[in-house]
Motif scaffolding. Structure first.
Motif, PDB file in Angstrom:
ATOM      1  N   UNK A  78       0.818  -1.221   0.000  1.00 31.64           N
ATOM      2  CA  UNK A  78       0.000   0.000   0.000  1.00 31.64           C
ATOM      3  C   UNK A  78       0.849   1.266   0.000  1.00 31.64           C
ATOM      4  N   UNK A  79       2.157   1.126   0.237  1.00 32.72           N
ATOM      5  CA  UNK A  79       3.030   2.307   0.225  1.00 32.72           C
ATOM      6  C   UNK A  79       3.875   2.358  -1.042  1.00 32.72           C
ATOM      7  N   UNK A  80       3.507   1.572  -2.052  1.00 30.33           N
ATOM      8  CA  UNK A  80       4.212   1.624  -3.325  1.00 30.33           C
ATOM      9  C   UNK A  80       5.500   0.828  -3.366  1.00 30.33           C
ATOM     10  N   UNK A  81       5.723  -0.022  -2.367  1.00 32.63           N
ATOM     11  CA  UNK A  81       6.940  -0.846  -2.373  1.00 32.63           C
ATOM     12  C   UNK A  81       6.700  -2.099  -3.205  1.00 32.63           C
ATOM     13  N   UNK A  93      14.237  -5.395  -3.118  1.00 30.35           N
ATOM     14  CA  UNK A  93      13.258  -4.380  -2.734  1.00 30.35           C
ATOM     15  C   UNK A  93      13.358  -3.203  -3.700  1.00 30.35           C
ATOM     16  N   UNK A  94      12.214  -2.755  -4.217  1.00 27.62           N
ATOM     17  CA  UNK A  94      12.150  -1.564  -5.079  1.00 27.62           C
ATOM     18  C   UNK A  94      11.026  -0.677  -4.548  1.00 27.62           C
ATOM     19  N   UNK A  95      11.034   0.562  -4.993  1.00 29.68           N
ATOM     20  CA  UNK A  95      10.029   1.497  -4.494  1.00 29.68           C
ATOM     21  C   UNK A  95       9.531   2.379  -5.634  1.00 29.68           C
ATOM     22  N   UNK A  96       8.203   2.489  -5.781  1.00 29.65           N
ATOM     23  CA  UNK A  96       7.638   3.466  -6.711  1.00 29.65           C
ATOM     24  C   UNK A  96       7.768   4.853  -6.069  1.00 29.65           C
ATOM     25  N   UNK A  97       8.248   5.800  -6.820  1.00 32.11           N
ATOM     26  CA  UNK A  97       8.504   7.132  -6.255  1.00 32.11           C
ATOM     27  C   UNK A  97       7.252   7.787  -5.692  1.00 32.11           C
ATOM     28  N   UNK A  98       6.114   7.535  -6.324  1.00 25.30           N
ATOM     29  CA  UNK A  98       4.876   8.222  -5.902  1.00 25.30           C
ATOM     30  C   UNK A  98       4.397   7.747  -4.534  1.00 25.30           C
ATOM     31  N   UNK A  99       4.763   6.513  -4.155  1.00 23.82           N
ATOM     32  CA  UNK A  99       4.290   5.964  -2.877  1.00 23.82           C
ATOM     33  C   UNK A  99       2.842   5.524  -2.909  1.00 23.82           C
ATOM     34  N   UNK A 100       2.221   5.542  -4.122  1.00 23.21           N
ATOM     35  CA  UNK A 100       0.814   5.110  -4.239  1.00 23.21           C
ATOM     36  C   UNK A 100       0.729   3.592  -4.097  1.00 23.21           C
ATOM     37  N   UNK A 101      -0.433   3.113  -3.655  1.00 19.12           N
ATOM     38  CA  UNK A 101      -0.628   1.677  -3.415  1.00 19.12           C
ATOM     39  C   UNK A 101      -0.552   0.896  -4.724  1.00 19.12           C
ATOM     40  N   UNK A 102       0.053  -0.284  -4.650  1.00 18.48           N
ATOM     41  CA  UNK A 102       0.087  -1.194  -5.809  1.00 18.48           C
ATOM     42  C   UNK A 102      -1.223  -1.971  -5.813  1.00 18.48           C
ATOM     43  N   UNK A 119      -2.568   2.769  -7.547  1.00 22.14           N
ATOM     44  CA  UNK A 119      -3.830   3.439  -7.218  1.00 22.14           C
ATOM     45  C   UNK A 119      -3.893   4.865  -7.762  1.00 22.14           C
ATOM     46  N   UNK A 120      -2.744   5.425  -8.158  1.00 20.52           N
ATOM     47  CA  UNK A 120      -2.783   6.773  -8.752  1.00 20.52           C
ATOM     48  C   UNK A 120      -2.933   6.702 -10.270  1.00 20.52           C
ATOM     49  N   UNK A 121      -3.412   5.537 -10.767  1.00 24.12           N
ATOM     50  CA  UNK A 121      -3.724   5.320 -12.188  1.00 24.12           C
ATOM     51  C   UNK A 121      -2.497   5.395 -13.081  1.00 24.12           C
ATOM     52  N   UNK A 122      -1.397   4.858 -12.576  1.00 24.54           N
ATOM     53  CA  UNK A 122      -0.198   4.744 -13.405  1.00 24.54           C
ATOM     54  C   UNK A 122       0.128   3.279 -13.604  1.00 24.54           C
ATOM     55  N   UNK A 123       0.717   2.999 -14.771  1.00 24.97           N
ATOM     56  CA  UNK A 123       1.263   1.683 -15.069  1.00 24.97           C
ATOM     57  C   UNK A 123       2.772   1.839 -15.186  1.00 24.97           C
ATOM     58  N   UNK A 124       3.524   0.869 -14.691  1.00 21.13           N
ATOM     59  CA  UNK A 124       4.984   0.941 -14.760  1.00 21.13           C
ATOM     60  C   UNK A 124       5.525  -0.383 -15.269  1.00 21.13           C
ATOM     61  N   UNK A 136      11.393   1.049 -16.723  1.00 22.92           N
ATOM     62  CA  UNK A 136      11.718   1.414 -18.109  1.00 22.92           C
ATOM     63  C   UNK A 136      10.717   2.431 -18.654  1.00 22.92           C
ATOM     64  N   UNK A 137       9.441   2.219 -18.362  1.00 20.72           N
ATOM     65  CA  UNK A 137       8.390   3.114 -18.868  1.00 20.72           C
ATOM     66  C   UNK A 137       7.309   3.287 -17.819  1.00 20.72           C
ATOM     67  N   UNK A 138       6.631   4.394 -17.889  1.00 20.59           N
ATOM     68  CA  UNK A 138       5.428   4.604 -17.077  1.00 20.59           C
ATOM     69  C   UNK A 138       4.357   5.216 -17.965  1.00 20.59           C
ATOM     70  N   UNK A 139       3.117   4.944 -17.621  1.00 12.68           N
ATOM     71  CA  UNK A 139       1.974   5.507 -18.351  1.00 12.68           C
ATOM     72  C   UNK A 139       0.966   5.999 -17.333  1.00 12.68           C
ATOM     73  N   UNK A 140       0.638   7.273 -17.418  1.00 14.59           N
ATOM     74  CA  UNK A 140      -0.282   7.878 -16.446  1.00 14.59           C
ATOM     75  C   UNK A 140      -1.622   8.136 -17.117  1.00 14.59           C
ATOM     76  N   UNK A 141      -2.679   7.475 -16.598  1.00 15.81           N
ATOM     77  CA  UNK A 141      -4.033   7.697 -17.125  1.00 15.81           C
ATOM     78  C   UNK A 141      -4.603   8.976 -16.505  1.00 15.81           C
ATOM     79  N   UNK A 142      -5.135   9.841 -17.340  1.00 13.49           N
ATOM     80  CA  UNK A 142      -5.618  11.146 -16.858  1.00 13.49           C
ATOM     81  C   UNK A 142      -7.109  11.181 -16.581  1.00 13.49           C
TER      82      UNK A 142
END
Length: 1099
Positions: A78-81, A93-102, A119-124, A136-142
């Protein structure tokens, strides 16, 4: 003078104290010249700070995925880890910078890549082909919220379902959206007026990739034809859907619903379910529907060649099973097994022999991700036993309250602890190997043993082997078993001083050489343990009770074991005479009816069987005094050579001879000073509060933290987390906080007074007001005399002052080497000694292993003292301060340790403002100052510790230990030491379709997705819908998911490139890999030419 440049080792580096450091170094230069010059070898370039590994169970898990070919497990939180697990010892261990829940994870099976949806509507897209995975890539749904993702096996097109009920398609190679969109209003019947709800499921028909099954939350399921862009069938049900699963033949699927039912549907019969099952429903008579149950959150439908299929589900229990634990249900043929779990189920996955969805699945295990545990169930054995978990996921079995870290221990310690710990293992596990077996271990470049000890809220202590960036539990000690347990809350003794967890461990003092262990608990109790490989039964538990009191009464004379200090105006002396007791005392009351002379816990009075391992030597308890509870212990030290243990709190200090089981010293803090007390203090009656008075208090109290709070049990800590002295509004609490507590204790063999000509055993005592006092120890000869003659202790009159509470003390010899405290080598105490041994014991005297014992009398020593604010190096016996360093002006040091690194020593400090600093010894030159992390909670303050060889750790979450290094050498070797997650493995062969099935259209139907979803066919997606963000992982991995011969070749070359990134890779290895890549390229080209012009019937 020389200027010392602080090298910038991390981007976040700030040198707050650089100016102050330089000036203080200049001030001390003149004084330093008078002393012998000590050559210091440590320089700034020896230091670099970086995180190494994270151990423990992922905190607040939220998603689960498994690569069945690579055999790698991924857990999102839930903390983006993101935590990745391979074979035991391979973790990442890796961490998504946004800290949003996976919210979901999807492996690109056998491709060394992973897609995470947040949970912040991004794909990585994560590249797992490097030791430290990167995005490598991220996609943010608006405009739309992501609810579900599905990536078919060996496909590069990811289906993404949204809250609005639409499905978008993402190319995982380029991470761009296809113009092909399945709109919710096209999917459902036009006559339907209501919105079907968010997409909760997407999967393609195992036998026909052109048919997509879409599940909407409201209960509607649609089979969508991708080519004709219309719905083939629509299946409607009254109850909301939670999950959907296919039968591998693609003719049936199963849905789980919110009323605890499962519906099985035939694909070509959309009007009603083929079968409805309520696994936990009570079947009522008269053909009525069974009572509704709790929702079935997930279902999986797995087939076997030789028998009935498995239906595995979570949830679905009937509502009348109140208080029942969460369950996983395994239905196999006519048998239904309900497996109870300790915590609620977050997700589960069935592990199958094949990655192909259109083949018999042959399930062999189920991975169940619980809120606080990971469980693997063996489906192949009767009774479904669980696998023994080899990962160190039980750190939080009971909340961690303190920890200590020991690098470079004696080499025989880990085998000794392992051998006694092996007897504690549970039985009844699956006989099979742990199925998550992917990845490869790194190279072990560190050869020294490391041990981590964790203390827990339930009174347990765990010893962990932490050598070479791994972690494995060695041995568990339950300290609470010495006390009588209260059966229920009403039965609890009214002497408790904490509401819960009365056995919680606060402080651990351990001597690795002698294996003596001493712990202080939250109920003002101290237990001393000896290590033994023999089982013993202790008839009567040895016990002492101590009255430590902070009040000014009539002067009492102690029983001749120490010289009474001379009272001064405004102070008094009250050392209590102690009668050693071997049985728990009975509750007694003082004249005014107040609770008096009672300990907080009751020691068992029945014989205690003690298994091999740590066995009780002595229990010491502080008792209630005239209605006032004992204060929690703030410092603790044990010395095996002297046979002494000492502890202190905000009332005073007590020293115990654990060999003779007697109290040697019991003094209020004020009495330690004798006539040298620098503070004016007012007498205090037992029940009146005392306000701080005197000039010495105010300037030190500002912004400091009482070490007492650093070791409080987190489960019993009633104070908030802000760091200031007046944290509580209660008057009594303020009174206790303004008292002078004992904050540091150190046994050593050194010069106690200015006039001393030779070192002698002594105890150095540090207080929260920045005072250091020295107590002289007069020890009897060794052997039998040690047990017969008393140890004489007396204050030396030596007093040193620093600013801020004293945290740590250590001693250097004339060459600048560390002088470790004297210790006795470990020997087995439960085996009778022969005559030769007895003779040796008689001659044995507690000796220091320090170089100082062989020095000439004229050679001096140096005392290194670190407080919350500053560090000083004091020359002994002259007691001149030769170096001083103001560590921080605006913050305070939480942890300071004197540690060895690169054949030298330094002082390492962690400040509350987030800075990690190191200083050379003895000159206290600043060598490192890095802003690492701001102190966000008491847990980090309580658990942060440094150890030798540049290692450190802290509890980063309630369930995880974060290890870090401040050594440049370890940072450079880290890449070698880390395990590899991705290993080249051949993908299993696809199931054979057979000639007639291929000829007449049976078997799996393939689909050219490129033709459907590519830009030429479907056009471009709306730019405003989603935004592409290139990842920091680099562009070189873009083609990681390509399929076909060319893709295989590209992947082989890509893997080569990434392996080339390894530090110090051997040339032979690189050459061999290049050769294999070239031969692969050659074979691939020949294959392509061979089959290029052949028709389908010529294969």
């Amino acid at each position: 003078m020389r200027k010392f440049n602080i090298r910038k080792v991390l981007d976040g580096l700030t040198a707050v104290s650089a100016v102050a450091s330089a000036s203080s170094a200049a001030q001390q230069q003149a004084a330093g010249n008078r002393e012998t010059e000590i050559q210091e070898t440590l320089q700034s370039e020896h230091f670099q700070l970086c995180k190494t590994v994270r151990h423990g169970f992922p905190y607040q898990p939220s998603a689960l995925a498994f690569d069945p070919v690579q055999k790698i497990l991924a857990i999102g939180t839930q903390t983006g880890a993101l935590r990745l697990f391979g074979r035991p010892g391979v973790e990442c261990y890796c961490q998504h910078d946004s800290g949003a829940a996976v919210i979901q994870l999807q492996f690109l099976i056998n491709e060394g890549a992973l897609v995470s949806a947040l949970a912040d509507d991004t794909l990585h897209l994560w590249n797992l082909r490097q030791k430290r995975p990167a995005i490598l890539h991220s996609l943010k749904f608006n405009r739309e919220r992501i609810t579900f993702c599905h990536l078919p096996f060996q496909s590069k097109w990811l289906y993404v379902g949204t809250e609005r009920g639409n499905i978008h398609i993402v190319n995982v190679e380029s991470f761009t959206l296809s113009g092909y969109v399945i709109m919710w209003n096209k999917a459902i019947e036009l006559s339907s007026k209501s919105h079907p709800g968010p997409v909760v499921h997407i999967s393609d028909n195992p036998m026909d990739e052109g048919k997509l099954l879409i599940g909407f939350e409201s209960g509607t399921v649609v089979l969508w034809d991708l080519k004709s862009k219309k719905a083939d069938y629509r299946y409607t049900h009254d109850e909301a859907i939670h999950s959907v699963a296919w039968h591998h033949e693609g003719k049936q699927f199963i849905c789980s619903h919110s009323d605890g039912t499962l519906t099985i549907w035939n694909v070509k019969s959309p009007t009603k379910p083929f079968q409805t099952i309520t696994p936990h429903g009570k079947q009522l008579k008269d053909g009525k529907k069974p009572e509704p149950c709790k929702p079935i959150l997930k279902v999986e439908y797995k087939t076997t060649r030789a028998g009935e299929p498995f239906i595995i589900l979570s949830g679905g229990l009937s509502y009348d099973t109140v208080g029942r634990r969460p369950c996983l249900t395994v239905m196999h043929g006519k048998s239904t097994a309900v497996l109870e779990m300790d915590y609620s189920i977050v997700d589960f996955l069935t592990l199958c022999e094949t990655p192909y969805p259109n083949d018999f699945q042959e399930p062999y295990a189920v991975v169940v991700l619980l809120e606080k545990d990971l469980v693997l169930i063996d489906l192949a054995q009767n009774g479904y036993p669980i696998f023994e978990n080899p990962y160190p996921l039980t750190i939080h079995e009971s909340p961690v309250t303190c920890c200590e870290y020991f690098a470079d221990c004696p080499v025989d310690l880990i085998p000794a602890l392992y051998s006694v710990g092996a007897r504690q293992k549970r039985q009844g596990y699956s006989k099979k190997e742990w199925p998550i077996s992917g990845g490869n271990w790194g190279l072990i470049t560190q050869s020294y043993p490391e041990i981590i000890i964790t203390g827990h809220a339930d009174g347990s202590i765990k010893f962990w082997d932490a050598s070479a960036i791994t972690l494995q539990v060695l041995y568990k000690l339950k300290t609470a078993k010495v006390f009588e347990k209260s059966r229920n809350k009403d039965d609890r003794p009214n002497t408790d001083i904490v509401d819960e967890d009365p056995y919680a461990i606060q402080i651990i003092s351990w001597c690795p050489e002698s294996r003596m262990l001493c712990i202080a608990g939250v109920s003002a109790h101290v237990i001393i343990y000896r290590f033994s490989k023999q089982e013993v039964t202790t008839e009567v538990i040895p016990m002492l009770e101590v009255r430590l009191l902070y009040e000014i009464n009539d002067v009492e004379t102690p029983d001749g074991e120490q010289v009474p200090p001379v009272p001064t105006p405004g102070t008094g002396s009250n050392p209590q005479s102690i009668v050693p007791q071997s049985h728990p005392s009975t509750s007694s009351s003082s004249s005014d009816g107040l609770r008096d002379n009672v300990p907080c816990l009751k020691v068992k009075n029945s014989p205690l069987k003690q298994s091999p391992g740590y066995q009780i030597e002595l229990v010491i308890q502080l008792v209630w005094v005239s209605g006032e509870p004992p204060q929690q212990i703030t410092s603790l030290a044990v010395n095996s050579a002297y046979g002494l243990v000492v502890f202190g709190n905000c009332n005073g200090i007590a020293m115990v001879d654990y060999l003779q089981k007697t109290v040697l010293l019991n003094l209020g803090t004020i009495e330690l000073y004798g006539s040298n007390d620098p503070y004016r203090r007012e007498p205090r009656s037992p029940r009146k509060t005392r306000q701080p008075s005197g000039a010495g208090l105010c300037d030190i109290n500002e912004g400091t933290v009482v070490p007492e709070d650093r070791c409080k049990s987190p489960t019993s800590d009633v104070k908030d987390n802000s760091f200031s002295r007046s944290r509580s509004s209660s008057v009594t609490s303020i009174d206790k906080e303004s008292r002078e507590a004992i904050s540091a204790l150190h046994f050593c063999e050194t010069f106690t007074r200015k006039a001393d000509t030779s070192p002698s055993p002594c105890l150095w005592v540090g207080t929260t007001l920045g005072t250091v006092l020295v107590i002289v120890l007069n020890l009897p000869p060794g052997g039998e005399q040690r047990l017969l003659q008393p140890v004489i202790v007396s204050p030396s009159g030596t007093i040193l002052r620093l600013k801020g509470a004293i945290l740590r003390m250590a001693f250097l010899d004339a060459t600048g080497s560390l002088v470790p405290p004297a210790h006795e080598p470990w020997r087995e105490h439960n085996v009778p000694e022969d005559k030769d041994e007895k003779e040796k014991a008689k001659k044995r005297r507690p000796v220091s292993v320090s170089p100082s014992s062989s020095q000439e009398i004229s050679e001096n020593q140096y005392a290194v003292i670190c407080s919350e604010k500053q560090a000083k190096v004091i020359s002994l016996p002259s007691q001149n301060c030769i170096y001083k360093q103001n560590i921080t002006e605006t913050s305070f040091v939480l942890r300071g340790d004197i540690v060895s690194l690169s054949n030298s020593i330094c002082l390492a400090c962690f400040c509350a403002n987030g800075h990690i600093m190191t200083f050379s010894l003895p000159s206290l030159r600043p060598l490192l100052d890095v802003y690492y992390l701001p102190l966000t909670n008491m847990r980090i303050a309580r658990t942060f510790c440094f150890t030798n060889n540049g290692q450190a750790l802290y509890l980063v979450s309630p369930t995880e230990i974060q290890r870090l290094t401040y050594s440049q050498e370890t940072c450079e070797n880290l890449q070698e030491m880390l395990g590899e997650l991705f290993t080249p493995v051949e993908t299993p062969e696809a199931p054979n379709r057979g000639f007639f099935k291929g000829l007449f259209g049976g078997g799996a139907q393939s689909l050219d997705r490129e033709e459907l979803f590519g830009e030429s066919a479907s056009g471009k997606a709306s730019r405003s819908l989603a935004q592409h963000i290139p990842g920091p992982g680099g562009i070189e991995g873009v083609k990681g998911a390509a399929s076909g011969v060319v893709g295989e070749l590209a992947r082989a070359r890509l893997a080569l490139d990434e392996r080339g990134q390894k530090l110090g890779e051997l040339e032979e290895k690189t050459a061999a890999m290049l050769y294999s890549a070239d031969s692969f390229s050659k074979h691939a080209h020949e294959m392509m030419l061979k089959y290029k012009d052949k028709k389908w019937y010529q294969f």
